[in-house]
Design an enzyme around this catalytic site. Structure first.
Site, PDB file in Angstrom:
ATOM      1  N   HIS A  80       0.906  29.684  -1.017  1.00 33.33           N
ATOM      2  CA  HIS A  80       1.093  31.005  -0.402  1.00 33.33           C
ATOM      3  C   HIS A  80       1.408  32.081  -1.433  1.00 33.33           C
ATOM      4  O   HIS A  80       1.230  33.262  -1.171  1.00 33.33           O
ATOM      5  CB  HIS A  80       2.250  30.966   0.600  1.00 33.33           C
ATOM      6  CG  HIS A  80       2.075  29.983   1.699  1.00 33.33           C
ATOM      7  ND1 HIS A  80       1.085  30.111   2.647  1.00 33.33           N
ATOM      8  CD2 HIS A  80       2.749  28.847   2.011  1.00 33.33           C
ATOM      9  CE1 HIS A  80       1.176  29.099   3.506  1.00 33.33           C
ATOM     10  NE2 HIS A  80       2.169  28.322   3.134  1.00 33.33           N
ATOM     11  N   HIS A 107       9.313  35.328  -6.415  1.00 35.41           N
ATOM     12  CA  HIS A 107       7.901  35.132  -6.064  1.00 35.41           C
ATOM     13  C   HIS A 107       7.291  36.473  -5.709  1.00 35.41           C
ATOM     14  O   HIS A 107       8.003  37.471  -5.578  1.00 35.41           O
ATOM     15  CB  HIS A 107       7.787  34.150  -4.894  1.00 35.41           C
ATOM     16  CG  HIS A 107       8.452  34.675  -3.664  1.00 35.41           C
ATOM     17  ND1 HIS A 107       9.748  34.372  -3.331  1.00 35.41           N
ATOM     18  CD2 HIS A 107       8.022  35.560  -2.724  1.00 35.41           C
ATOM     19  CE1 HIS A 107      10.084  35.030  -2.242  1.00 35.41           C
ATOM     20  NE2 HIS A 107       9.069  35.766  -1.841  1.00 35.41           N
ATOM     21  N   HIS A 109       4.204  39.031  -3.638  1.00 34.59           N
ATOM     22  CA  HIS A 109       3.289  39.305  -2.522  1.00 34.59           C
ATOM     23  C   HIS A 109       2.310  40.363  -3.010  1.00 34.59           C
ATOM     24  O   HIS A 109       2.732  41.397  -3.531  1.00 34.59           O
ATOM     25  CB  HIS A 109       4.055  39.836  -1.310  1.00 34.59           C
ATOM     26  CG  HIS A 109       5.120  38.900  -0.803  1.00 34.59           C
ATOM     27  ND1 HIS A 109       4.881  37.969   0.188  1.00 34.59           N
ATOM     28  CD2 HIS A 109       6.418  38.747  -1.159  1.00 34.59           C
ATOM     29  CE1 HIS A 109       5.996  37.282   0.430  1.00 34.59           C
ATOM     30  NE2 HIS A 109       6.947  37.725  -0.380  1.00 34.59           N
ATOM     31  N   HIS A 132      10.101  39.381  -4.992  1.00 38.82           N
ATOM     32  CA  HIS A 132      11.355  39.087  -4.283  1.00 38.82           C
ATOM     33  C   HIS A 132      12.209  38.131  -5.099  1.00 38.82           C
ATOM     34  O   HIS A 132      11.753  37.026  -5.416  1.00 38.82           O
ATOM     35  CB  HIS A 132      11.056  38.453  -2.918  1.00 38.82           C
ATOM     36  CG  HIS A 132      10.495  39.430  -1.934  1.00 38.82           C
ATOM     37  ND1 HIS A 132       9.723  39.053  -0.862  1.00 38.82           N
ATOM     38  CD2 HIS A 132      10.610  40.790  -1.876  1.00 38.82           C
ATOM     39  CE1 HIS A 132       9.385  40.143  -0.170  1.00 38.82           C
ATOM     40  NE2 HIS A 132       9.904  41.205  -0.771  1.00 38.82           N
ATOM     41  N   THR A 215      10.376  36.670   5.342  1.00 38.10           N
ATOM     42  CA  THR A 215       9.099  37.262   5.762  1.00 38.10           C
ATOM     43  C   THR A 215       8.013  36.208   5.914  1.00 38.10           C
ATOM     44  O   THR A 215       6.838  36.535   6.035  1.00 38.10           O
ATOM     45  CB  THR A 215       8.627  38.341   4.762  1.00 38.10           C
ATOM     46  OG1 THR A 215       8.343  37.712   3.507  1.00 38.10           O
ATOM     47  CG2 THR A 215       9.676  39.421   4.580  1.00 38.10           C
ATOM     48  N   THR A 216       8.432  34.945   5.873  1.00 41.89           N
ATOM     49  CA  THR A 216       7.506  33.838   6.166  1.00 41.89           C
ATOM     50  C   THR A 216       8.177  32.938   7.188  1.00 41.89           C
ATOM     51  O   THR A 216       9.414  32.946   7.296  1.00 41.89           O
ATOM     52  CB  THR A 216       7.195  33.014   4.903  1.00 41.89           C
ATOM     53  OG1 THR A 216       8.426  32.521   4.352  1.00 41.89           O
ATOM     54  CG2 THR A 216       6.465  33.834   3.847  1.00 41.89           C
TER      55      THR A 216
HETATM   56 ZN   LIG Z   1       8.885  37.172  -0.337  1.00 43.89          ZN
END
Ligand SMILES: [Zn+2]
Ligand SMILES: *[C@@H]1O[C@H](CO)[C@@H](O)[C@H](O)[C@H]1NC(C)=O
Ligand SMILES: *[C@@H]1O[C@H](CO)[C@@H](O)[C@H](O)[C@H]1NC(C)=O
Ligand SMILES: *[C@@H]1O[C@H](CO)[C@@H](O)[C@H](O)[C@H]1NC(C)=O
Length: 305
Positions: A80, A107, A109, A132, A215-216
């Site tokens: 992801h 990580h 996005h 993040h 957010t996941t």
């Molecule tokens: Zn994140």
């Protein structure tokens, strides 16, 4: 934020069949079908209307500890995102946090092009990427212990902006992306020992604060969010390298997608308040607009007599 650790733990103890989730084909709109928390009222990310943020000067500045010491880092493609696991002792405190939080990982996005990619938006503007930094309450001892506790996590979000030149501080990390293009939860690549302050803006100061969620999936509402206004610069070429990573998601012909648009759309604010630790210039501009409006109203009232 992305927290595959949670699923690994849950799978390990047999609590979940680790239902797959993703971003392709409006994937995020289906998360709540399987993970009911994703449909609740304090979800992340959000669009931050900077004019509506409530100034709370008492938040003060955040203190980052250990971010200036070079540490061992590994990066992996978890299907992801590209996630950097951190060893060592980095903490955040102050800035309105109730206690010290310890860094676990960071990580990214990103978007399929430079017009989108960030999870949070400022005044409905998206950025090409958002990083993040995921911290857990130090007193709780681990990320796993903290993911189901209110305010158990504190995540720092920083936006990227495209610049003409490469960001030298990101050169090693980005060159190692070539080693983790394949989706493979077990491939870990070592980065050169680096102080984490190299991965964030210098002297980040101004931030927005609100209560939100992962957010996941499973979207736990346990996150104290801090979204900084200072940005990280990255070149278009560097940005494009993130899009070479391969996703755990496959299309109808069983072809793997590249990881792209791995951001959740913004969620409703509902009754939450967004705070800021600084006077936002757009708030100032708005005051001026209101003030000017009042003045002309008064003037026109006077003139009409
Ligand atoms: Zn994140
Ligand atoms: C917060 O940091 C900024 C920038 O370093 C500084 O100008 C300001 O005085 C600090 N505020 C407090 C309350 O320490
Ligand atoms: C990363 O890839 C480069 C180029 O293919 C290779 O030389 C290097 O050994 C790889 N490093 C790791 C840690 O896999
Ligand atoms: C997955 O990672 C492991 C450990 O690094 C490695 O041995 C294996 O070759 C990788 N498999 C694929 C398909 O990349």
């Amino acid at each position: 934020m992305e927290l595959s650790v949670v699923f690994t733990l849950l799978t390990f103890v047999g609590l979940s069949t680790a239902a797959s989730w993703g971003y392709e084909d409006n994937g995020a709109s289906k998360w709540a079908d399987t993970y009911s928390t994703c449909g609740q009222n304090s979800q992340s990310p959000i669009n931050i209307e900077t004019f509506d943020a409530t100034l709370q000067a008492s938040l003060g500045n955040m203190t980052l500890t250990g971010y200036d010491t070079p540490v061992a880092l590994t990066i992996k493609n978890n299907g992801h995102t590209a996630q950097v696991d951190v060893t060592g002792n980095q903490y955040i405190s102050n800035g309105g946090l109730s206690e010290q939080y310890k860094l676990a990982q960071f990580h990214f996005h990103w978007g399929s092009d430079d017009t989108k990619g960030s999870e949070h938006q400022l005044n409905s503007n998206a950025y090409p990427m958002e990083v993040h930094f995921v911290h857990y309450k130090n007193s709780l001892g681990s990320l796993g212990n903290s993911v189901s506790v209110k305010d158990g996590l504190a995540v720092l979000g920083f936006m990227f902006e495209i610049s003409d030149s490469d960001n030298a501080n990101y050169a090693d990390l980005i060159s190692k992306l070539a080693n983790i293009t394949a989706y493979n939860t077990s491939n870990l690549v070592s980065l050169t020992n680096t102080a984490l302050m190299n991965f964030i803006p210098s002297n980040p100061t101004n931030f927005f604060r609100y209560s939100g969620s992962l957010t996941t999936p499973s979207c736990n509402e346990v996150v104290v969010w801090t979204v900084f206004t200072e940005t990280i610069k990255i070149s278009q070429t560097q940005m494009a390298t993130f899009r070479t990573l391969m996703s755990s998601e496959t299309d109808a012909n069983n072809q793997q997608y590249n990881i792209k648009d791995n951001f959740r759309p913004v969620q409703p604010l509902h009754s939450r308040t967004v705070y800021s630790n600084f006077y936002s210039s757009s708030a100032t501009a708005a005051y001026i607009t209101v003030y000017t409006g009042l003045l002309s109203l008064i003037l026109s009232t006077i003139l009409s007599y």
